[in-house]
Design a protein around this motif. Structure first.
Motif, PDB file in Angstrom:
ATOM      1  N   MET A   1      38.341  58.090  23.401  1.00 15.92           N
ATOM      2  CA  MET A   1      38.133  56.938  22.547  1.00 15.92           C
ATOM      3  C   MET A   1      39.467  56.306  22.140  1.00 15.92           C
ATOM      4  SD  MET A   1      36.042  56.602  18.988  1.00 15.92           S
ATOM      5  CE  MET A   1      34.477  56.059  19.630  1.00 15.92           C
ATOM      6  N   ILE A   2      40.413  57.119  21.632  1.00  9.48           N
ATOM      7  CA  ILE A   2      41.726  56.576  21.289  1.00  9.48           C
ATOM      8  C   ILE A   2      42.795  57.304  22.092  1.00  9.48           C
ATOM      9  CG2 ILE A   2      41.043  55.860  18.959  1.00  9.48           C
ATOM     10  CD1 ILE A   2      42.623  58.275  17.848  1.00  9.48           C
ATOM     11  N   GLU A   3      43.899  56.612  22.313  1.00 11.79           N
ATOM     12  CA  GLU A   3      45.058  57.242  22.959  1.00 11.79           C
ATOM     13  C   GLU A   3      45.714  58.182  21.957  1.00 11.79           C
ATOM     14  OE1 GLU A   3      47.608  54.071  24.320  1.00 11.79           O
ATOM     15  OE2 GLU A   3      46.086  53.324  25.724  1.00 11.79           O
ATOM     16  N   PRO A   4      46.535  59.134  22.421  1.00 10.33           N
ATOM     17  CA  PRO A   4      47.212  60.016  21.471  1.00 10.33           C
ATOM     18  C   PRO A   4      48.044  59.198  20.475  1.00 10.33           C
ATOM     19  CG  PRO A   4      47.443  60.840  23.704  1.00 10.33           C
ATOM     20  CD  PRO A   4      46.820  59.482  23.810  1.00 10.33           C
ATOM     21  N   PRO A   5      47.838  59.433  19.173  1.00  9.94           N
ATOM     22  CA  PRO A   5      48.604  58.685  18.164  1.00  9.94           C
ATOM     23  C   PRO A   5      50.080  59.065  18.190  1.00  9.94           C
ATOM     24  CG  PRO A   5      46.646  59.683  17.198  1.00  9.94           C
ATOM     25  CD  PRO A   5      46.821  60.269  18.566  1.00  9.94           C
ATOM     26  N   ARG A   6      50.903  58.149  17.699  1.00 13.78           N
ATOM     27  CA  ARG A   6      52.333  58.419  17.554  1.00 13.78           C
ATOM     28  C   ARG A   6      52.817  57.777  16.269  1.00 13.78           C
ATOM     29  NH1 ARG A   6      54.683  53.629  20.697  1.00 13.78           N
ATOM     30  NH2 ARG A   6      52.885  52.598  21.204  1.00 13.78           N
ATOM     31  N   ILE A   7      53.912  58.279  15.755  1.00 14.04           N
ATOM     32  CA  ILE A   7      54.512  57.751  14.531  1.00 14.04           C
ATOM     33  C   ILE A   7      55.713  56.907  14.942  1.00 14.04           C
ATOM     34  CG2 ILE A   7      55.600  58.323  12.325  1.00 14.04           C
ATOM     35  CD1 ILE A   7      52.674  59.275  12.555  1.00 14.04           C
ATOM     36  N   LEU A   8      55.798  55.698  14.397  1.00 16.60           N
ATOM     37  CA  LEU A   8      56.933  54.831  14.707  1.00 16.60           C
ATOM     38  C   LEU A   8      57.214  53.885  13.556  1.00 16.60           C
ATOM     39  CD1 LEU A   8      55.879  51.717  16.100  1.00 16.60           C
ATOM     40  CD2 LEU A   8      54.624  53.525  17.223  1.00 16.60           C
ATOM     41  N   LYS A   9      58.388  53.285  13.585  1.00 21.17           N
ATOM     42  CA  LYS A   9      58.767  52.274  12.592  1.00 21.17           C
ATOM     43  C   LYS A   9      58.574  50.903  13.223  1.00 21.17           C
ATOM     44  CE  LYS A   9      62.048  55.039   9.984  1.00 21.17           C
ATOM     45  NZ  LYS A   9      61.354  55.150   8.727  1.00 21.17           N
ATOM     46  N   THR A  10      57.923  50.014  12.479  1.00 14.48           N
ATOM     47  CA  THR A  10      57.712  48.655  12.960  1.00 14.48           C
ATOM     48  C   THR A  10      58.705  47.721  12.283  1.00 14.48           C
ATOM     49  OG1 THR A  10      56.105  48.075  11.241  1.00 14.48           O
ATOM     50  CG2 THR A  10      55.241  49.092  13.266  1.00 14.48           C
ATOM     51  N   ALA A  11      58.970  46.613  12.921  1.00  5.76           N
ATOM     52  CA  ALA A  11      59.806  45.563  12.335  1.00  5.76           C
ATOM     53  C   ALA A  11      58.895  44.590  11.580  1.00  5.76           C
ATOM     54  CB  ALA A  11      60.558  44.820  13.437  1.00  5.76           C
ATOM     55  N   ALA A  12      59.477  43.838  10.660  1.00  3.10           N
ATOM     56  CA  ALA A  12      58.724  42.792   9.976  1.00  3.10           C
ATOM     57  C   ALA A  12      58.300  41.733  10.998  1.00  3.10           C
ATOM     58  CB  ALA A  12      59.581  42.164   8.883  1.00  3.10           C
ATOM     59  N   VAL A  13      57.111  41.172  10.811  1.00  2.00           N
ATOM     60  CA  VAL A  13      56.565  40.197  11.750  1.00  2.00           C
ATOM     61  C   VAL A  13      56.245  38.893  11.008  1.00  2.00           C
ATOM     62  CG1 VAL A  13      54.661  39.689  13.341  1.00  2.00           C
ATOM     63  CG2 VAL A  13      55.552  42.030  13.167  1.00  2.00           C
ATOM     64  N   PRO A  14      56.966  37.793  11.310  1.00  2.00           N
ATOM     65  CA  PRO A  14      56.589  36.500  10.721  1.00  2.00           C
ATOM     66  C   PRO A  14      55.217  36.094  11.257  1.00  2.00           C
ATOM     67  CG  PRO A  14      58.680  36.349  11.922  1.00  2.00           C
ATOM     68  CD  PRO A  14      58.110  37.695  12.186  1.00  2.00           C
ATOM     69  N   MET A  15      54.412  35.492  10.382  1.00  2.00           N
ATOM     70  CA  MET A  15      53.047  35.185  10.795  1.00  2.00           C
ATOM     71  C   MET A  15      52.512  33.960  10.064  1.00  2.00           C
ATOM     72  SD  MET A  15      51.043  38.221   8.791  1.00  2.00           S
ATOM     73  CE  MET A  15      50.847  38.174   7.005  1.00  2.00           C
ATOM     74  N   ALA A  16      51.424  33.429  10.629  1.00  2.00           N
ATOM     75  CA  ALA A  16      50.576  32.450   9.960  1.00  2.00           C
ATOM     76  C   ALA A  16      49.271  33.190   9.694  1.00  2.00           C
ATOM     77  CB  ALA A  16      50.335  31.253  10.864  1.00  2.00           C
ATOM     78  N   PHE A  17      48.682  32.970   8.513  1.00  2.00           N
ATOM     79  CA  PHE A  17      47.469  33.732   8.206  1.00  2.00           C
ATOM     80  C   PHE A  17      46.533  32.967   7.287  1.00  2.00           C
ATOM     81  CE2 PHE A  17      50.051  34.633   4.533  1.00  2.00           C
ATOM     82  CZ  PHE A  17      49.160  34.834   3.488  1.00  2.00           C
ATOM     83  N   ILE A  18      45.289  33.424   7.288  1.00  2.00           N
ATOM     84  CA  ILE A  18      44.272  32.949   6.354  1.00  2.00           C
ATOM     85  C   ILE A  18      43.763  34.175   5.599  1.00  2.00           C
ATOM     86  CG2 ILE A  18      41.953  31.997   6.099  1.00  2.00           C
ATOM     87  CD1 ILE A  18      42.409  30.344   8.584  1.00  2.00           C
ATOM     88  N   PRO A  19      43.811  34.153   4.262  1.00  2.87           N
ATOM     89  CA  PRO A  19      43.211  35.257   3.502  1.00  2.87           C
ATOM     90  C   PRO A  19      41.685  35.115   3.505  1.00  2.87           C
ATOM     91  CG  PRO A  19      44.196  33.653   2.008  1.00  2.87           C
ATOM     92  CD  PRO A  19      44.475  33.174   3.408  1.00  2.87           C
ATOM     93  N   VAL A  97      45.882  53.280  20.391  1.00  2.00           N
ATOM     94  CA  VAL A  97      45.128  52.183  21.006  1.00  2.00           C
ATOM     95  C   VAL A  97      43.721  52.690  21.281  1.00  2.00           C
ATOM     96  CG1 VAL A  97      44.932  50.619  22.990  1.00  2.00           C
ATOM     97  CG2 VAL A  97      47.181  51.112  22.001  1.00  2.00           C
ATOM     98  N   TYR A  98      42.759  51.924  20.801  1.00  2.00           N
ATOM     99  CA  TYR A  98      41.350  52.205  21.021  1.00  2.00           C
ATOM    100  C   TYR A  98      40.881  51.393  22.223  1.00  2.00           C
ATOM    101  CZ  TYR A  98      36.366  51.247  20.475  1.00  2.00           C
ATOM    102  OH  TYR A  98      35.028  51.057  20.715  1.00  2.00           O
ATOM    103  N   HIS A  99      40.108  52.027  23.103  1.00  2.00           N
ATOM    104  CA  HIS A  99      39.538  51.360  24.271  1.00  2.00           C
ATOM    105  C   HIS A  99      38.034  51.235  24.069  1.00  2.00           C
ATOM    106  CE1 HIS A  99      43.125  51.914  26.973  1.00  2.00           C
ATOM    107  NE2 HIS A  99      43.401  52.743  25.987  1.00  2.00           N
ATOM    108  N   GLY A 100      37.532  49.997  24.037  1.00  2.00           N
ATOM    109  CA  GLY A 100      36.096  49.818  23.922  1.00  2.00           C
ATOM    110  C   GLY A 100      35.725  48.638  23.050  1.00  2.00           C
ATOM    111  N   PRO A 101      34.407  48.467  22.820  1.00  2.00           N
ATOM    112  CA  PRO A 101      33.915  47.320  22.057  1.00  2.00           C
ATOM    113  C   PRO A 101      34.241  47.440  20.571  1.00  2.00           C
ATOM    114  CG  PRO A 101      32.109  48.797  22.566  1.00  2.00           C
ATOM    115  CD  PRO A 101      33.328  49.336  23.286  1.00  2.00           C
ATOM    116  N   TYR A 102      34.196  46.307  19.902  1.00  2.00           N
ATOM    117  CA  TYR A 102      34.526  46.266  18.474  1.00  2.00           C
ATOM    118  C   TYR A 102      33.622  47.174  17.647  1.00  2.00           C
ATOM    119  CZ  TYR A 102      37.391  42.241  19.728  1.00  2.00           C
ATOM    120  OH  TYR A 102      38.327  41.419  20.293  1.00  2.00           O
TER     121      TYR A 102
END
Length: 154
Positions: A1-19, A97-102
């Motif tokens: 169902m899911i790939e093996p999880p891993r721990i990592l640091k992400t960078a900030a991501v500029p975005m456009a969004f709707i609450p 990463v999950y593989h499959g339908p929502y």
């Protein structure tokens, strides 16, 4: 169902969004139109997405979805209508990463939560899902991929 999880640091991501805050039963009604609204605002401002869209869930409530429908961008967007500029903050996350339908996402998150508990990690209150596969371009749900990101309390 899911790939093996891993721990990592992400960078900030500029975005456009709707609450968005809606009952769980209405999520499918608001996702498509909301994404269309963000994409139209970006197009009107001559801004291209810098990656796949994502949903940043601000709190977990069994009855409500309280989230930001987000598109990463390369340059700042100007607020227009419901669309806002923002930044997904940098974080240390458990990612899989999950593989499959929502419809299988809830079980995938539970599986990731079990892995976190077993590994002694504490999840932060928010999380985000990156929709790596466009269902309109690939209608076979068995091939869909969704990246699950659970920020951690350090």
């Amino acid at each position: 169902m899911i790939e093996p999880p891993r721990i990592l640091k992400t960078a900030a991501v500029p975005m456009a969004f709707i609450p968005i805050t809606v009952p769980r039963s209405r999520i499918q009604e608001v996702m498509g139109p909301g994404l269309g609204e963000v994409m139209a605002a970006l197009k009107a401002q001559g801004i291209a997405p810098s990656g796949p869209w994502f949903a940043h869930h601000l709190r977990m409530d069994p009855a409500l979805f309280d989230f930001e429908l987000c598109v990463p961008v390369t340059s700042p967007v100007e607020a227009t209508g419901r669309v806002r500029p923002g930044t997904l903050p940098a974080a240390t996350v458990a990612r899989t990463v999950y593989h499959g339908p929502y419809e299988g996402l809830h079980a995938a998150w539970r599986e990731l939560g079990g892995w976190l508990e077993t590994s002694g990690r504490k999840p932060a209150p928010s999380l985000w899902e990156v929709y790596l596969t466009d269902p309109t371009a690939d209608p076979d749900p068995s091939t869909w991929r969704t990246e699950l990101n659970q920020p951690l309390v350090e």
